[in-house]
Design a protein around this motif. Structure first.
Motif, PDB file in Angstrom:
ATOM      1  N   ARG A 158      -5.974  -6.809   6.171  1.00 31.62           N
ATOM      2  CA  ARG A 158      -4.904  -5.970   5.628  1.00 31.62           C
ATOM      3  C   ARG A 158      -3.873  -6.825   4.883  1.00 31.62           C
ATOM      4  O   ARG A 158      -3.343  -6.423   3.843  1.00 31.62           O
ATOM      5  CB  ARG A 158      -4.237  -5.179   6.754  1.00 31.62           C
ATOM      6  CG  ARG A 158      -3.087  -4.288   6.283  1.00 31.62           C
ATOM      7  CD  ARG A 158      -2.626  -3.327   7.358  1.00 31.62           C
ATOM      8  NE  ARG A 158      -3.596  -2.242   7.556  1.00 31.62           N
ATOM      9  CZ  ARG A 158      -4.353  -2.096   8.635  1.00 31.62           C
ATOM     10  NH1 ARG A 158      -4.248  -2.955   9.635  1.00 31.62           N
ATOM     11  NH2 ARG A 158      -5.212  -1.100   8.729  1.00 31.62           N
ATOM     12  N   ARG A 159      -3.592  -8.017   5.391  1.00 32.26           N
ATOM     13  CA  ARG A 159      -2.581  -8.876   4.775  1.00 32.26           C
ATOM     14  C   ARG A 159      -3.064  -9.498   3.462  1.00 32.26           C
ATOM     15  O   ARG A 159      -2.258  -9.957   2.657  1.00 32.26           O
ATOM     16  CB  ARG A 159      -2.167  -9.976   5.749  1.00 32.26           C
ATOM     17  CG  ARG A 159      -1.524  -9.423   7.027  1.00 32.26           C
ATOM     18  CD  ARG A 159      -0.864 -10.529   7.809  1.00 32.26           C
ATOM     19  NE  ARG A 159      -1.822 -11.473   8.343  1.00 32.26           N
ATOM     20  CZ  ARG A 159      -1.606 -12.787   8.485  1.00 32.26           C
ATOM     21  NH1 ARG A 159      -0.457 -13.308   8.106  1.00 32.26           N
ATOM     22  NH2 ARG A 159      -2.524 -13.566   9.015  1.00 32.26           N
ATOM     23  N   ARG A 167      -7.343  -0.964  -0.047  1.00 31.45           N
ATOM     24  CA  ARG A 167      -7.220  -0.225   1.208  1.00 31.45           C
ATOM     25  C   ARG A 167      -8.191  -0.808   2.220  1.00 31.45           C
ATOM     26  O   ARG A 167      -9.299  -1.209   1.870  1.00 31.45           O
ATOM     27  CB  ARG A 167      -7.523   1.257   1.002  1.00 31.45           C
ATOM     28  CG  ARG A 167      -6.525   1.983   0.115  1.00 31.45           C
ATOM     29  CD  ARG A 167      -6.967   3.413  -0.135  1.00 31.45           C
ATOM     30  NE  ARG A 167      -7.161   4.141   1.108  1.00 31.45           N
ATOM     31  CZ  ARG A 167      -7.764   5.338   1.191  1.00 31.45           C
ATOM     32  NH1 ARG A 167      -8.240   5.911   0.094  1.00 31.45           N
ATOM     33  NH2 ARG A 167      -7.895   5.936   2.356  1.00 31.45           N
ATOM     34  N   ILE A 168      -7.779  -0.847   3.484  1.00 31.16           N
ATOM     35  CA  ILE A 168      -8.587  -1.423   4.546  1.00 31.16           C
ATOM     36  C   ILE A 168      -9.007  -0.334   5.526  1.00 31.16           C
ATOM     37  O   ILE A 168      -8.228   0.574   5.822  1.00 31.16           O
ATOM     38  CB  ILE A 168      -7.826  -2.562   5.268  1.00 31.16           C
ATOM     39  CG1 ILE A 168      -8.715  -3.251   6.305  1.00 31.16           C
ATOM     40  CG2 ILE A 168      -6.530  -2.069   5.861  1.00 31.16           C
ATOM     41  CD1 ILE A 168      -9.763  -4.131   5.723  1.00 31.16           C
ATOM     42  N   VAL A 204      -9.828  -6.688  10.694  1.00 30.96           N
ATOM     43  CA  VAL A 204      -9.122  -5.642   9.953  1.00 30.96           C
ATOM     44  C   VAL A 204      -7.637  -5.971   9.848  1.00 30.96           C
ATOM     45  O   VAL A 204      -7.028  -5.824   8.779  1.00 30.96           O
ATOM     46  CB  VAL A 204      -9.346  -4.272  10.621  1.00 30.96           C
ATOM     47  CG1 VAL A 204      -8.412  -3.215  10.039  1.00 30.96           C
ATOM     48  CG2 VAL A 204     -10.805  -3.834  10.449  1.00 30.96           C
ATOM     49  N   ARG A 205      -7.053  -6.432  10.952  1.00 33.23           N
ATOM     50  CA  ARG A 205      -5.625  -6.793  10.916  1.00 33.23           C
ATOM     51  C   ARG A 205      -5.374  -7.921   9.926  1.00 33.23           C
ATOM     52  O   ARG A 205      -4.394  -7.923   9.179  1.00 33.23           O
ATOM     53  CB  ARG A 205      -5.148  -7.194  12.315  1.00 33.23           C
ATOM     54  CG  ARG A 205      -5.025  -6.034  13.295  1.00 33.23           C
ATOM     55  CD  ARG A 205      -4.276  -6.460  14.545  1.00 33.23           C
ATOM     56  NE  ARG A 205      -4.966  -7.495  15.286  1.00 33.23           N
ATOM     57  CZ  ARG A 205      -5.874  -7.266  16.237  1.00 33.23           C
ATOM     58  NH1 ARG A 205      -6.194  -6.007  16.549  1.00 33.23           N
ATOM     59  NH2 ARG A 205      -6.448  -8.260  16.885  1.00 33.23           N
ATOM     60  N   GLU A 211      -4.146  -5.515   0.941  1.00 32.92           N
ATOM     61  CA  GLU A 211      -3.100  -4.600   0.478  1.00 32.92           C
ATOM     62  C   GLU A 211      -2.238  -5.190  -0.640  1.00 32.92           C
ATOM     63  O   GLU A 211      -1.844  -4.456  -1.560  1.00 32.92           O
ATOM     64  CB  GLU A 211      -2.254  -4.134   1.654  1.00 32.92           C
ATOM     65  CG  GLU A 211      -3.016  -3.195   2.582  1.00 32.92           C
ATOM     66  CD  GLU A 211      -2.173  -2.636   3.718  1.00 32.92           C
ATOM     67  OE1 GLU A 211      -1.055  -3.154   3.938  1.00 32.92           O
ATOM     68  OE2 GLU A 211      -2.646  -1.701   4.388  1.00 32.92           O
TER      69      GLU A 211
END
Length: 258
Positions: free
Chosen positions: A127-128, A136-137, A123-124, A131
């Motif tokens: 996100r990069r 959206r994550i 997830v981290r 986004e």
């Protein structure tokens, strides 16, 4: 041959010169170069060493421990892009780095993109990648991670689920077995455990005419098709010799809701 390429060649890297150039481009000092070369020589995937992977014309950021997007999966993205209309609602389940959703959104401006994974590290990382293309994550177990407002609205459901049978994990290449999350690889006893869970709820999340795209191995095709058809979806398999890939494409009928 440079010292970096020589070290990589000695470690068994087939494309040592190409890898040495990529690593050199990712560092600022000779000391950093030597450090990254040693990380690669120790067996760390090249993408984890340099911090990115090329995928469908994009540079996808990839953190250590996160599943590295495979070139074969570009075939899934190509089929999904071809089936997408304008401004589609897209969900990327088991998103890993978010490569699939990011690639589709880049190809289809105006996409409403949601990506989800159960692994916090994924997830981290995602996100990069997600986004910057307006996505959206979400973190959680499959559909439980998604906003309820998406139910019945998803035009394209990308689910690059883990499909390696548990018994085959031990014979995977070392780069995958030792450096990618087990949850991103292990598909259960027959490799189809996660697909079953995705398929069972897909009709409730897909819009009428919406499609689910799932990668599978050649030996799983018949069983995978049977699974999604039993859940009320119309399904076909697409194969590519160029990518050495097989994709299951399952559609929620326009005339039917579940």
């Amino acid at each position: 041959m440079s010292a970096a390429a020589e070290r990589l060649r000695a470690a068994g890297c087939v494309f040592a010169e190409d890898e040495a150039r990529l690593i050199a481009a990712a560092v600022r000092t000779p000391r950093d170069l030597r450090a990254l070369v040693e990380r690669r020589a120790s067996g760390l995937p090249l993408e984890h060493v340099v911090g990115w992977a090329g995928f469908h014309g994009l540079r996808i950021l990839v953190d250590p421990g996160v599943f590295v997007p495979r070139r074969r999966t570009e075939f899934l993205v190509e089929r999904a892009v071809a089936a997408s209309g304008d401004r589609p609602v897209v969900v990327d389940l088991c998103c890993g780095s978010g490569a699939l959703g990011a690639a589709l959104a880049a190809a289809r401006p105006g996409t409403e993109l949601h990506a989800a994974d159960v692994d916090p590290a994924a997830v981290r990382c995602a996100r990069r990648n997600v986004e910057p293309v307006g996505g959206r994550i979400h973190q959680g177990d499959l559909y439980a991670a998604l906003p309820a407002s998406l139910r019945g609205r998803v035009d394209v459901l990308l689910a690059n689920v883990p499909y390696v049978p548990t018994g085959d994990i031990a014979v995977l290449p070392t780069e995958a077995r030792e450096h990618e999350a087990r949850v991103a690889l292990d598909g259960g006893a027959d490799g189809l455990a996660v697909l079953r869970r995705v398929s069972a709820q897909a009709p409730a999340w897909l819009a009428p005419g919406g499609r689910l795209f799932v990668e599978a191995s050649d030996r799983q095709v018949d069983r995978a098709l049977a699974i999604v058809r039993a859940d009320g979806l119309e399904a076909e398999a697409a194969t590519s010799e160029e990518y050495a890939a097989t994709v299951i494409i399952a559609t929620r009928p326009n005339h039917r809701a579940r």
